[in-house]
Design a protein around this motif. Structure first.
Motif, PDB file in Angstrom:
ATOM      1  N   ALA A 120      -1.760  -2.176 -21.227  1.00 26.10           N
ATOM      2  CA  ALA A 120      -0.834  -1.384 -20.426  1.00 26.10           C
ATOM      3  C   ALA A 120      -0.914  -1.841 -18.975  1.00 26.10           C
ATOM      4  O   ALA A 120      -1.969  -2.255 -18.485  1.00 26.10           O
ATOM      5  N   ASP A 121       0.237  -1.789 -18.297  1.00 21.81           N
ATOM      6  CA  ASP A 121       0.262  -2.174 -16.889  1.00 21.81           C
ATOM      7  C   ASP A 121      -0.689  -1.305 -16.087  1.00 21.81           C
ATOM      8  O   ASP A 121      -0.752  -0.077 -16.277  1.00 21.81           O
ATOM      9  N   GLY A 122      -1.422  -1.935 -15.212  1.00 22.40           N
ATOM     10  CA  GLY A 122      -2.343  -1.217 -14.337  1.00 22.40           C
ATOM     11  C   GLY A 122      -2.243  -1.749 -12.919  1.00 22.40           C
ATOM     12  O   GLY A 122      -1.484  -2.688 -12.639  1.00 22.40           O
ATOM     13  N   VAL A 123      -3.005  -1.174 -12.018  1.00 19.01           N
ATOM     14  CA  VAL A 123      -3.009  -1.629 -10.632  1.00 19.01           C
ATOM     15  C   VAL A 123      -4.429  -1.597 -10.097  1.00 19.01           C
ATOM     16  O   VAL A 123      -5.265  -0.807 -10.550  1.00 19.01           O
ATOM     17  N   VAL A 124      -4.673  -2.462  -9.156  1.00 19.53           N
ATOM     18  CA  VAL A 124      -5.836  -2.358  -8.289  1.00 19.53           C
ATOM     19  C   VAL A 124      -5.307  -1.785  -6.983  1.00 19.53           C
ATOM     20  O   VAL A 124      -4.413  -2.364  -6.367  1.00 19.53           O
ATOM     21  N   ALA A 125      -5.811  -0.639  -6.590  1.00 23.86           N
ATOM     22  CA  ALA A 125      -5.281   0.052  -5.418  1.00 23.86           C
ATOM     23  C   ALA A 125      -6.357   0.189  -4.357  1.00 23.86           C
ATOM     24  O   ALA A 125      -7.558   0.194  -4.663  1.00 23.86           O
ATOM     25  N   ALA A 126      -5.917   0.299  -3.106  1.00 23.63           N
ATOM     26  CA  ALA A 126      -6.864   0.462  -1.998  1.00 23.63           C
ATOM     27  C   ALA A 126      -6.161   1.134  -0.837  1.00 23.63           C
ATOM     28  O   ALA A 126      -4.935   1.097  -0.708  1.00 23.63           O
ATOM     29  N   THR A 127      -6.965   1.754  -0.010  1.00 21.78           N
ATOM     30  CA  THR A 127      -6.498   2.285   1.267  1.00 21.78           C
ATOM     31  C   THR A 127      -7.041   1.374   2.356  1.00 21.78           C
ATOM     32  O   THR A 127      -8.248   1.162   2.461  1.00 21.78           O
ATOM     33  N   LEU A 128      -6.138   0.828   3.184  1.00 18.55           N
ATOM     34  CA  LEU A 128      -6.513  -0.155   4.197  1.00 18.55           C
ATOM     35  C   LEU A 128      -6.236   0.417   5.580  1.00 18.55           C
ATOM     36  O   LEU A 128      -5.233   1.108   5.795  1.00 18.55           O
ATOM     37  N   THR A 129      -7.118   0.110   6.506  1.00 19.11           N
ATOM     38  CA  THR A 129      -6.990   0.600   7.881  1.00 19.11           C
ATOM     39  C   THR A 129      -6.994  -0.584   8.833  1.00 19.11           C
ATOM     40  O   THR A 129      -7.827  -1.496   8.709  1.00 19.11           O
ATOM     41  N   GLY A 130      -6.066  -0.580   9.770  1.00 19.68           N
ATOM     42  CA  GLY A 130      -5.986  -1.653  10.749  1.00 19.68           C
ATOM     43  C   GLY A 130      -6.964  -1.455  11.888  1.00 19.68           C
ATOM     44  O   GLY A 130      -7.520  -0.361  12.080  1.00 19.68           O
ATOM     45  N   ALA A 131      -7.169  -2.507  12.650  1.00 23.46           N
ATOM     46  CA  ALA A 131      -8.109  -2.445  13.765  1.00 23.46           C
ATOM     47  C   ALA A 131      -7.680  -1.423  14.805  1.00 23.46           C
ATOM     48  O   ALA A 131      -8.511  -0.876  15.536  1.00 23.46           O
ATOM     49  N   ALA A 132      -6.366  -1.139  14.869  1.00 23.84           N
ATOM     50  CA  ALA A 132      -5.872  -0.140  15.817  1.00 23.84           C
ATOM     51  C   ALA A 132      -5.767   1.250  15.194  1.00 23.84           C
ATOM     52  O   ALA A 132      -5.261   2.175  15.831  1.00 23.84           O
ATOM     53  N   GLY A 133      -6.239   1.392  13.948  1.00 24.61           N
ATOM     54  CA  GLY A 133      -6.279   2.707  13.323  1.00 24.61           C
ATOM     55  C   GLY A 133      -5.150   3.016  12.369  1.00 24.61           C
ATOM     56  O   GLY A 133      -5.146   4.086  11.739  1.00 24.61           O
ATOM     57  N   THR A 134      -4.164   2.134  12.222  1.00 21.55           N
ATOM     58  CA  THR A 134      -3.069   2.385  11.300  1.00 21.55           C
ATOM     59  C   THR A 134      -3.561   2.316   9.860  1.00 21.55           C
ATOM     60  O   THR A 134      -4.282   1.389   9.474  1.00 21.55           O
ATOM     61  N   VAL A 135      -3.154   3.329   9.037  1.00 20.72           N
ATOM     62  CA  VAL A 135      -3.593   3.412   7.640  1.00 20.72           C
ATOM     63  C   VAL A 135      -2.440   3.014   6.734  1.00 20.72           C
ATOM     64  O   VAL A 135      -1.294   3.436   6.941  1.00 20.72           O
TER      65      VAL A 135
END
Length: 904
Positions: free
Chosen positions: A679-694
């Motif tokens: 079944a289709d799946g994903v690798v997911a993540a929450t990323l934050t930039g050096a200036a704080g953008t999520v």
């Protein structure tokens, strides 16, 4: 005049009488020269008859003015220790002089480049050839006390001193004619020490007997006050024919006093033909110049980047200027002693410069030595240009990058040369530990005047500097200390960046992830995850909430775990290695690439496992230490793996990393295990930039070959009949071989003879207690265990009754082991035919070799047997694999039947 008496320039009248005597001696010059050579040979072989050793004596220096920065007439005089050579020969220097080196005080400099020059051909034309030089080239006079005839008679002889066309890599040369050969005074800059000037006379006529010398150089050679000592006829004792009237001369300054009001030291060194190279030295200290407060000083600074692009490698020009005063009656500008330039925040050292970069050091530059630098080309990061008011051509040369002397401190060298002058200026660059802001300091620079000093740092992909990520303007600052004392502070605006960065750089990261073997159920594959971003976007600040697709797991039980202390220190052993780390840092098309190692560790931040990501931060010649990034590995109730990584480092030793990508590759053989679901799946993540953008990011994950997987689970069921004192017991054992599709669900329908004993249900666990995995003991009805090749220990736990609304309670097994806690839920129901069924519908996609469920025969048991003995009773079992395979079986429920009364 006594040979030991110091000599001063004579007035013209006295000089004329001296020159007449020389004319009478001139006819005897050839014979005298021959005799002098012979006497020199005698002197060279005879021991000194006096106690005095060879060497100079009575060194004296005087100036017509002591005002700092003024243009004085400077007189130096000295004599030599003498010895008696015997009757008829007279006195002579203890040894014949070979070389005379006079080291002038630092800061006492001359401008011979703008004074008319006498050509070598004219100066060298015959005996007393200097007399043929044009009078406009005269810069002073010299009195030599000599016995040219070798007859023991010393006479002071006055000669004009001319400015010569310098050669042989000298910044200047003066000369005067004393029969033959004529005497040339060469100048050398003291590259090895303070940048001052040395006057050098080498190869003095071995046959000449020189008892002493007095040299006067004019501060302004064209001044009319010197007219009485011009146009001297060495033969006639008066002005040369055609010299009168004297030409009108430009009043161009030649000499300049130091602009520092510190005592001045002059050093005289001489050697002899008998002991060449063994110099005898004497020094004298003159009073310090005065009036430093009157010395002008008007510096300027400018900073100009060569790119208008934000967050990019950039070249940069930093120019420090000093307004010069060429008025012969005025005071020259003070020399610069110390310069401190601070760039606007955002300009920083670029990691992209490191690939192929080398560092030079003091030895390579030749600090403390006069010769050229021998630094590698790969240490050049720019070029420098010094424009001086006293040198006709700019001094140019490279800027070399040096070693790191301390964290955030970097050495830099400027080596410039031209017109016979070589300067070596060591400097220090300090990068702020928090911001990377750069401050460059050049201290104790030589007392040499300059109109401008420009440091050009090269641009291009491997530029040593990077531009700010922001736009607009900001001030660079400079603090400049003159040698006269005090500090001048300046600021200059600098343009930052360019393009679309008014609201800051955007943050649009990418996430790519996958396995090298995309076959479902593969027990040995490599998993790689990379988080990246484009150039001129926000750098990477943090990678959190990385969630792997269901079923993608690792055999953590096969790896010795690194303990917490070593994990934090970055010293885990090779036995704990599970993969590698790849980091790309720096702006532009040629960023820095670093690699490190990933180790599996003990639990971290409350998670059962962790990673220690260890990256040696070696950027070209600089070892910035070892970066250790910790990650916590959690396993959710559904057995899905998630990773929480600590914030990524943003700056090391004052160098902002400007992270472009971070990659993790888990390549330990046999470590990673693929799911068995396609079944289709994903690798997911929450990323934050050096200036704080999520920003959320994901990468599609899919496998192939699921249908080819075998699926053959097996089950055994054993029951114990209930009694008046205890309910029925039930034991279920499930096994599955390696390489099969993992179970997705199991449904078991028990025979009619096994039913729910409703009166025994008693206490149940609430939903909240289930979520907290804190069910009360009274709700436990059995136990369960499971074995998986992923762990080296079994999963074990209790089986509890959990509330399920108006329906029958759920049967939940809490399996714990290896730091994991996984609840396994089974819903219960009674069919229309009265059969009790339990369905485990959400089994995680992980390999299970054995699973045992035990509901023991005791008084708290919820089952009871009806119409027992039930020998031959059977259960219906439906298996569903993660690959979609389905298997239905009838499983005999084995039990000991009741023993008949006849057999009791």
């Amino acid at each position: 005049m006594s040979p030991s008496t110091p000599f001063r320039p004579e007035d013209p009248t006295t000089t004329m009488s001296t020159l007449r005597r020389l004319r009478r001696l001139a006819s005897r010059a050839a014979a005298a020269s021959t005799l002098a050579v012979a006497l020199a040979a005698v002197a060279g072989s005879a021991p000194a008859l006096a106690a005095d050793a060879f060497g100079p004596s009575d060194l004296q220096v005087s100036s017509s003015t002591n005002q700092a920065g003024a243009h004085p007439d400077v007189t130096t005089s000295f004599s030599f220790n003498m010895t008696d050579l015997g009757p008829g020969i007279g006195n002579a220097p203890v040894e014949p002089v070979k070389s005379i080196r006079l080291s002038l005080p630092a800061g006492l400099v001359g401008d011979a480049a703008h004074i008319p020059q006498c050509s070598p051909v004219t100066f060298g034309a015959g005996p007393f050839g200097g007399g043929h030089c044009d009078p406009t080239t005269q810069v002073g006079v010299v009195t030599v006390d000599a016995d040219l005839a070798g007859i023991g008679t010393y006479a002071p002889m006055l000669f004009p001193v001319y400015n010569l066309a310098a050669g042989g890599g000298q910044p200047a040369a003066f000369g005067f004619g004393v029969m033959f050969p004529n005497v040339e005074i060469g100048f050398q800059a003291r590259t090895a020490t303070d940048g001052g000037l040395d006057t050098v006379i080498d190869g003095v006529n071995e046959g000449g007997r020189i008892a002493g010398q007095t040299l006067t150089l004019w501060g302004v050679p064209g001044d009319p006050s010197h007219d009485g000592l011009r146009c001297l006829d060495i033969y006639g004792g008066g002005p040369t024919t055609g010299c009168a009237p004297l030409p009108t001369l430009d009043r161009i300054p030649l000499l300049r006093n130091p602009t520092s009001c510190e005592p001045m030291t002059t050093t005289l060194s001489v050697d002899s033909w008998i002991h060449p190279g063994q110099f005898v030295t004497t020094t004298t200290t003159s009073p310090a110049p005065t009036g430093c407060d009157a010395v002008p000083f008007d510096p300027s600074v400018s900073v100009a980047p060569d790119t208008g692009t934000a967050d990019a490698p950039t070249g940069l020009d930093v120019t420090v200027g000093v307004a010069q005063n060429r008025d012969p009656d005025g005071l020259s500008a003070s020399d610069v002693r110390k310069t401190v330039v601070t760039l606007p925040e955002g300009y920083s050292i670029s990691p992209s410069a490191a690939d192929g970069l080398q560092a030079c050091d003091d030895a390579g530059v030749g600090i403390g030595a006069a010769g050229p630098a021998s630094c590698p080309d790969a240490s050049k990061v720019g070029s420098a240009t010094i424009v001086s008011p006293i040198i006709d051509q700019p001094l140019t040369g490279p800027i070399y990058l040096g070693p790191s002397t301390a964290p955030g401190h970097y050495r830099v060298y400027v080596v410039v040369e031209g017109s016979g002058v070589r300067l070596k200026l060591p400097g220090d660059i300090v990068a702020d530990a928090q911001t990377g802001r750069l401050t460059t300091t050049f201290d104790n620079t030589p007392q040499q005047p300059f109109s401008s000093l420009t440091l050009h740092f090269d641009g291009g992909p491997r530029a040593v500097l990077a531009s700010p990520a922001s736009c607009g303007t900001a001030d660079a600052s400079a603090a400049i200390d003159p040698w006269k004392g005090g500090t001048t502070t300046l600021t200059t605006p600098v343009t930052l960046g360019g393009g679309d960065c008014g609201n800051g750089l955007p943050f649009a990261p990418s996430l790519t992830a996958g396995v090298t073997n995309a076959t479902a159920g593969a027990a040995s594959t490599t998993f790689a995850l990379t988080v990246g971003r484009d150039d001129r976007t926000q750098g990477l600040g943090a990678i959190s909430n990385v969630t792997l697709p269901a079923g993608l797991s690792a055999k953590v039980g096969s790896v010795p775990l690194c303990d917490g202390a070593r994990a934090a220190a970055g010293t885990c052993g090779a036995e704990s290695r599970v993969g590698r780390v790849d980091v790309v840092a720096g702006p532009g098309s040629s960023p820095l690439r670093l690699s490190g190692t990933a180790y599996l560790t003990e639990g971290y931040n409350g998670a059962p496992y962790g990673l220690s990501l260890v990256v040696p931060a070696v950027a070209g010649p600089y070892d910035l230490g070892t970066v250790v990034i910790r990650s916590a590995i959690s396993v959710g109730p559904d057995a899905r793996v998630s990773v929480q990584t600590d914030p990524l480092p943003q700056i090391l030793d004052g160098i902002p990393l400007r992270l472009r990508s971070v990659g993790l590759t888990l390549d330990r053989p046999g470590f990673m295990v693929n799911p068995t679901s396609c079944a289709d799946g994903v690798v997911a993540a929450t990323l934050t930039g050096a200036a704080g953008t999520v920003q959320a990011a994901s990468s599609r994950f899919g496998l192939t070959g699921c249908k080819k997987l075998a699926f053959a689970p097996k089950m055994k069921i054993t029951a114990s009949p209930s009694t008046k004192a205890a309910g029925a017991g039930l034991h279920v054992a499930l096994t599955q071989g390696a390489g099969q599709a993992n179970l997705k669900s199991v449904a078991v329908s028990l025979p009619k003879q096994l039913a729910v004993k409703l009166k025994a249900l008693g206490t149940t666990c609430t939903a909240a207690q289930e979520a907290a995995q804190a069910c009360p003991a009274a709700s436990q009805v059995g136990g369960a265990s499971a074995r998986t090749p992923l762990l080296d220990v079994p999963l074990k736990g209790g089986v509890y009754l959990v509330q399920n609304g108006a329906k029958l309670p759920k049967l939940v097994a809490f399996l714990r082991g290896g730091g994991l806690s996984i609840p396994l839920e089974g819903s219960t129901a009674v069919s229309k035919t009265g059969r009790l069924s339990t369905t485990f519908a959400t089994i995680p996609d992980v390999p299970i070799t054995t699973f045992d469920l035990d509901l023991p025969h005791n008084k708290r048991q919820i089952l009871e047997t009806l119409k027992w003995p039930a020998c031959g009773a059977a259960a219906s079992v439906a298996f569903v694999g993660q690959n979609g395979a389905r298997l239905t079986k009838t499983v005999e429920v084995t039990s000991k039947c009741h023993v008949s009364k006849a057999k009791k």
